[in-house]
Design a protein around this motif. Structure first.
Motif, short mmCIF file in Angstrom:
data_model
loop_
_atom_site.label_atom_id
_atom_site.label_comp_id
_atom_site.label_asym_id
_atom_site.label_seq_id
_atom_site.Cartn_x
_atom_site.Cartn_y
_atom_site.Cartn_z
N THR A 99 -8.22 8.49 2.96
CA THR A 99 -7.01 9.22 3.33
C THR A 99 -6.03 9.22 2.16
O THR A 99 -5.30 10.19 1.95
N ILE A 100 -5.99 8.12 1.42
CA ILE A 100 -5.22 8.01 0.19
C ILE A 100 -6.13 7.46 -0.90
O ILE A 100 -7.17 6.85 -0.62
N ASP A 101 -5.72 7.68 -2.15
CA ASP A 101 -6.49 7.20 -3.29
C ASP A 101 -5.89 5.93 -3.91
O ASP A 101 -6.61 5.11 -4.48
N ILE A 129 3.05 6.30 4.44
CA ILE A 129 2.16 5.52 5.30
C ILE A 129 2.65 4.09 5.30
O ILE A 129 3.15 3.58 4.29
N SER A 130 2.56 3.41 6.42
CA SER A 130 3.09 2.05 6.51
C SER A 130 2.23 1.07 5.72
O SER A 130 1.04 1.32 5.46
N PHE A 131 2.83 -0.03 5.35
CA PHE A 131 2.15 -1.08 4.59
C PHE A 131 0.87 -1.53 5.29
O PHE A 131 -0.19 -1.67 4.68
N ALA A 132 0.96 -1.75 6.59
CA ALA A 132 -0.17 -2.28 7.34
C ALA A 132 -1.35 -1.31 7.41
O ALA A 132 -2.50 -1.72 7.59
N GLU A 133 -1.07 -0.01 7.28
CA GLU A 133 -2.11 1.00 7.39
C GLU A 133 -2.84 1.26 6.07
O GLU A 133 -3.85 1.97 6.07
N VAL A 134 -2.34 0.72 4.97
CA VAL A 134 -2.89 1.07 3.65
C VAL A 134 -4.36 0.70 3.47
O VAL A 134 -5.16 1.54 3.03
#
Length: 353
Positions: free
Chosen positions: A206-208, A193-198
């Motif tokens: 979506t992520i932990d 996943i891109s940096f900006a989407e984190v």
């Protein structure tokens, strides 16, 4: 720092000599595409160097048009392929972003092999010629101009954790192929996943967790969606490389080539390397509030202790599982070069199966 120790005396002589070349430099217009526009390396080092230093040192004869890959709407992975085609003159990007085009570069930044800043400098010192050759072969004669790195990385997690064993089962944003392989080895799931989407991905679940540089994470506001910071150096030192299009490099006279290399090494590399080392500690301070944050209001993330047991366990996984996987993607000559350079610095040797 190491670069100054190695090149310092020679560079002083070069800069004194090459300042005289300004009168003889051929007027040139270059295009430069830098790394993330909102992060330390571009704002503090790349932009001032290419916008101000080159113009001043060349007496205005070299003019550089500057942007960054995120401002162009790119993700970084295509940057050096575009550089090789002459889309722009010079580019800077994270090594991890271009491994699909040049897997050999992955040997410079494998998880858990580089213990500290001094070792990171040593690695780049001994591997510089190899990096130069890889860029030349993979990207149509591109020339390595310089190296630096983002601040040492940490793991930002939304939910509580006490150590590496707690990462099992979590979805974690990886910063490269070898990091994703490491996460798989400990039972976590590596996510691209891109940096900006984190931030949005953490907030939505979506992520932990996600890896990035400590100061980079602070500047991007990741502390607003993550409460725990775990600075296990799985994601390494996040090396950045700057290269010039091969045809444009060859169009320079030998004197111009030496002048440009001296400028980069003396007025970009030293500052960027030293700044990244300081930024790691600044990031920890600003994210946790454990000290005075000079970059803004301090956050209050919980700093999770990295134990010796976790370090040794992670290093064992890296040596026994991740390193052989990287070696299987490159040829024997690349492996031999790695053993003679980075292997000797880190005390690790890749053996043939």
């Amino acid at each position: 720092m190491k670069l100054k120790k190695i090149f310092g005396g020679a560079l002083t002589a070069c800069v004194m000599s090459y300042s005289a070349y300004a009168e003889e430099l051929t007027p040139r217009s270059l295009t430069y595409v830098g790394s993330w526009s909102g992060l330390l390396n571009f704002k503090a080092y790349e932009n001032p160097f290419w916008k101000e230093r080159i113009a001043k040192s060349s007496d205005g004869k070299w003019d550089v048009s500057i942007t960054t890959f995120d401002q162009m709407g790119l993700n970084g992975s295509e940057l050096f392929r575009m550089l090789s085609k002459g889309t722009f003159s010079v580019a800077t990007t994270d090594v991890a972003y271009i491994l699909s085009s040049a897997p050999e570069l992955g040997g410079s930044n494998l998880p858990m092999l580089i213990a500290d800043q001094e070792m990171a400098e040593d690695v780049m010192d001994v591997y510089r010629d190899t990096l130069d050759n890889i860029l030349f072969e993979r990207f149509a004669g591109a020339k390595l101009l310089g190296t630096s790195h983002f601040p040492q990385q940490g793991l930002f997690c939304r939910d509580e954790l006490t150590g590496m064993s707690d990462l099992e089962g979590r979805k974690i944003r990886a910063t490269g192929r070898s990091v994703a392989q490491f996460l798989d080895a400990i039972g976590a799931e590596g996510v691209t996943i891109s940096f900006a989407e984190v931030p949005g991905a953490l907030q939505r679940g979506t992520i932990d967790c996600a890896f990035t540089g400590t100061l980079s994470g602070y500047q991007a506001g990741w502390y607003e969606v993550a409460d725990y910071l775990y600075p296990l150096p799985v994601a390494g030192w996040d090396f950045i490389i700057t290269a010039m299009n091969g045809a444009e490099w060859e169009a320079l006279s030998p004197e111009e080539q030496q002048w440009l290399l001296a400028e980069v090494r003396d007025h970009y590399e030293d500052q960027a390397w030293n700044g990244a080392a300081d930024a790691y500690e600044d990031g920890i301070t600003c994210l946790t509030g454990m000290g005075i944050c000079e970059d803004g209001a301090a956050a209050n993330m919980t700093l999770v202790e990295v134990t010796d047991e976790d370090v040794q366990a992670a290093r064992k996984i890296a040596i026994e599982q991740i390193l052989p996987k990287w070696a299987s993607t490159v040829d024997a000559e690349t492996v031999a070069s790695w053993n003679e350079t980075i292997g000797k610095v880190t005390g690790v040797n890749i053996t043939e199966e």
